[in-house]
Design a protein around this motif. Structure first.
Motif, PDB file in Angstrom:
ATOM      1  N   UNK A  50       0.955  -1.186  -0.114  1.00 57.23           N
ATOM      2  CA  UNK A  50      -0.151   0.155  -0.478  1.00 57.23           C
ATOM      3  C   UNK A  50       1.091   1.511  -0.238  1.00 57.23           C
ATOM      4  N   UNK A  51       1.876   0.912   0.850  1.00 59.21           N
ATOM      5  CA  UNK A  51       2.662   2.083   0.960  1.00 59.21           C
ATOM      6  C   UNK A  51       3.403   2.609  -0.431  1.00 59.21           C
ATOM      7  N   UNK A  52       3.251   1.778  -1.253  1.00 59.55           N
ATOM      8  CA  UNK A  52       4.297   1.734  -2.750  1.00 59.55           C
ATOM      9  C   UNK A  52       3.371   2.316  -4.103  1.00 59.55           C
ATOM     10  N   UNK A  53       2.480   1.754  -3.397  1.00 58.94           N
ATOM     11  CA  UNK A  53       0.936   2.379  -4.540  1.00 58.94           C
ATOM     12  C   UNK A  53       0.315   3.696  -4.475  1.00 58.94           C
ATOM     13  N   UNK A  54       0.287   3.556  -2.643  1.00 59.00           N
ATOM     14  CA  UNK A  54      -0.067   5.638  -2.611  1.00 59.00           C
ATOM     15  C   UNK A  54       0.450   6.689  -2.104  1.00 59.00           C
ATOM     16  N   UNK A  55       0.888   7.171  -1.830  1.00 65.69           N
ATOM     17  CA  UNK A  55       1.892   8.307  -0.983  1.00 65.69           C
ATOM     18  C   UNK A  55       1.424   8.394  -0.741  1.00 65.69           C
ATOM     19  N   UNK A  56       1.460   8.381   0.723  1.00 69.47           N
ATOM     20  CA  UNK A  56       1.592   8.820   2.285  1.00 69.47           C
ATOM     21  C   UNK A  56       2.351   9.913   2.599  1.00 69.47           C
ATOM     22  N   UNK A  57       1.941  10.355   4.310  1.00 71.47           N
ATOM     23  CA  UNK A  57       2.828  11.948   4.438  1.00 71.47           C
ATOM     24  C   UNK A  57       4.480  11.650   4.725  1.00 71.47           C
ATOM     25  N   UNK A  58       5.093  10.185   4.855  1.00 77.05           N
ATOM     26  CA  UNK A  58       6.174   9.913   4.457  1.00 77.05           C
ATOM     27  C   UNK A  58       6.253   8.201   3.480  1.00 77.05           C
ATOM     28  N   UNK A  59       7.438   8.211   3.421  1.00 71.39           N
ATOM     29  CA  UNK A  59       7.391   6.729   2.497  1.00 71.39           C
ATOM     30  C   UNK A  59       7.698   5.807   3.873  1.00 71.39           C
ATOM     31  N   UNK A  60       6.863   4.769   3.525  1.00 71.12           N
ATOM     32  CA  UNK A  60       6.816   3.813   4.040  1.00 71.12           C
ATOM     33  C   UNK A  60       6.056   4.090   5.788  1.00 71.12           C
ATOM     34  N   UNK A  61       5.693   5.003   5.989  1.00 68.59           N
ATOM     35  CA  UNK A  61       4.540   5.370   7.069  1.00 68.59           C
ATOM     36  C   UNK A  61       3.576   4.107   7.235  1.00 68.59           C
ATOM     37  N   UNK A  62       3.417   3.511   6.632  1.00 66.10           N
ATOM     38  CA  UNK A  62       2.308   2.639   7.064  1.00 66.10           C
ATOM     39  C   UNK A  62       3.251   1.175   7.725  1.00 66.10           C
ATOM     40  N   UNK A  63       3.520   0.627   7.004  1.00 62.42           N
ATOM     41  CA  UNK A  63       4.439  -0.431   7.269  1.00 62.42           C
ATOM     42  C   UNK A  63       5.234  -0.140   8.357  1.00 62.42           C
ATOM     43  N   UNK A  64       6.346   1.210   8.957  1.00 64.37           N
ATOM     44  CA  UNK A  64       6.348   1.207  10.019  1.00 64.37           C
ATOM     45  C   UNK A  64       5.468   1.638  10.742  1.00 64.37           C
ATOM     46  N   UNK A  65       4.256   1.801  10.674  1.00 69.01           N
ATOM     47  CA  UNK A  65       3.312   1.892  11.497  1.00 69.01           C
ATOM     48  C   UNK A  65       2.779   0.150  12.363  1.00 69.01           C
ATOM     49  N   UNK A  66       2.932  -0.781  11.791  1.00 68.17           N
ATOM     50  CA  UNK A  66       2.226  -2.037  11.407  1.00 68.17           C
ATOM     51  C   UNK A  66       3.606  -2.437  12.074  1.00 68.17           C
ATOM     52  N   UNK A  67       4.802  -2.392  11.920  1.00 66.94           N
ATOM     53  CA  UNK A  67       5.767  -2.242  12.729  1.00 66.94           C
ATOM     54  C   UNK A  67       6.036  -2.592  13.486  1.00 66.94           C
ATOM     55  N   UNK A  68       5.353  -1.300  14.614  1.00 65.88           N
ATOM     56  CA  UNK A  68       5.535  -0.133  15.534  1.00 65.88           C
ATOM     57  C   UNK A  68       4.436  -1.090  16.667  1.00 65.88           C
ATOM     58  N   UNK A  69       3.114  -1.729  15.403  1.00 65.56           N
ATOM     59  CA  UNK A  69       1.658  -2.520  16.672  1.00 65.56           C
ATOM     60  C   UNK A  69       3.086  -4.058  17.226  1.00 65.56           C
ATOM     61  N   UNK A  70       3.118  -4.638  15.655  1.00 61.98           N
ATOM     62  CA  UNK A  70       4.093  -6.230  15.848  1.00 61.98           C
ATOM     63  C   UNK A  70       5.013  -6.219  16.956  1.00 61.98           C
TER      64      UNK A  70
END
Length: 162
Positions: A50-70
C-alpha cells in the motif's frame, strides 16, 4: 524431621512449581509468538505494498506503523520474562505475564476461600471477561483507525476538466 528440613522441602517444592510454571508459560508464549508472526508477515507485506502504491506523509509510514504494532505485541508477550524473576513487576496490564498472574491470583483466592471448581471457573471467567472488555475497546479504536485509512485511500476522483 527438623523444622529446617521441612522448610527446605517446602522451598524446593515451591521452586519446582515456579520452574514448571515457567516452562508451561514459555510454551504458551511461543505459541502466541508464532501466531503473532503468522499475522505480522502478511500485514507488513500488505502495508508495504500500500505504501508503494499510494502516497502518504512519508515513505513507508503504513509499514512502520504496522511494524510498531508488531513490536508492541512482542513486548506484551514477553518471551524471556522468566529470567526477570527477581525484578518482576508488570510493566503493562496487557502482557501475557499479567494475564497469567491475574488468573493465578483468582484461582489461589478461590482455593483459599474453599471455593468449588465452579467458583474457580467463575473467577477465571471474570478475569477473562475483564481482558475481553479492555481488548474490545482497543479493537474498536483499531477499527476506527482502519476506517479512517480506508476513507483516505478511497477512490480517487478524476480532475475536473473545466
Amino acid at each position: 524431621m527438623s523444622d529446617t528440613q521441612a522448610g527446605n522441602e517446602d522451598d524446593e517444592a515451591h521452586s519446582r512449581w515456579h520452574f514448571l510454571r515457567d516452562v508451561l508459560v514459555l510454551q504458551l508464549k511461543l505459541l502466541i509468538g508464532n501466531l503473532h508472526n503468522f499475522v505480522l508477515i502478511p500485514a507488513t507485506l500488505a502495508a508495504a505494498l500500500v505504501d508503494l502504491l499510494f502516497k502518504s506523509e512519508r515513505h513507508g509510514s503504513r509499514f512502520y506503523r504496522v511494524l510498531d504494532w508488531g513490536r508492541q505485541a512482542e513486548e506484551a508477550i514477553g518471551l524471556y520474562s522468566a529470567l526477570d524473576r527477581h525484578d518482576r513487576e508488570m510493566k503493562h496490564d496487557y502482557t501475557v505475564d499479567a494475564l497469567i498472574s491475574q488468573i493465578e491470583t483468582a484461582v489461589v483466592r478461590e482455593y483459599e476461600k474453599g471455593g468449588t471448581a465452579a467458583d474457580v471457573k467463575k473467577a477465571v471467567d471474570s478475569v477473562l471477561d475483564g481482558l475481553h472488555w479492555h481488548s474490545n475497546k482497543a479493537a474498536d479504536r483499531a477499527r476506527q483507525a482502519a476506517q479512517r485509512v480506508i476513507e483516505k485511500l478511497g477512490p480517487s476522483r478524476p480532475a475536473d476538466p473545466s
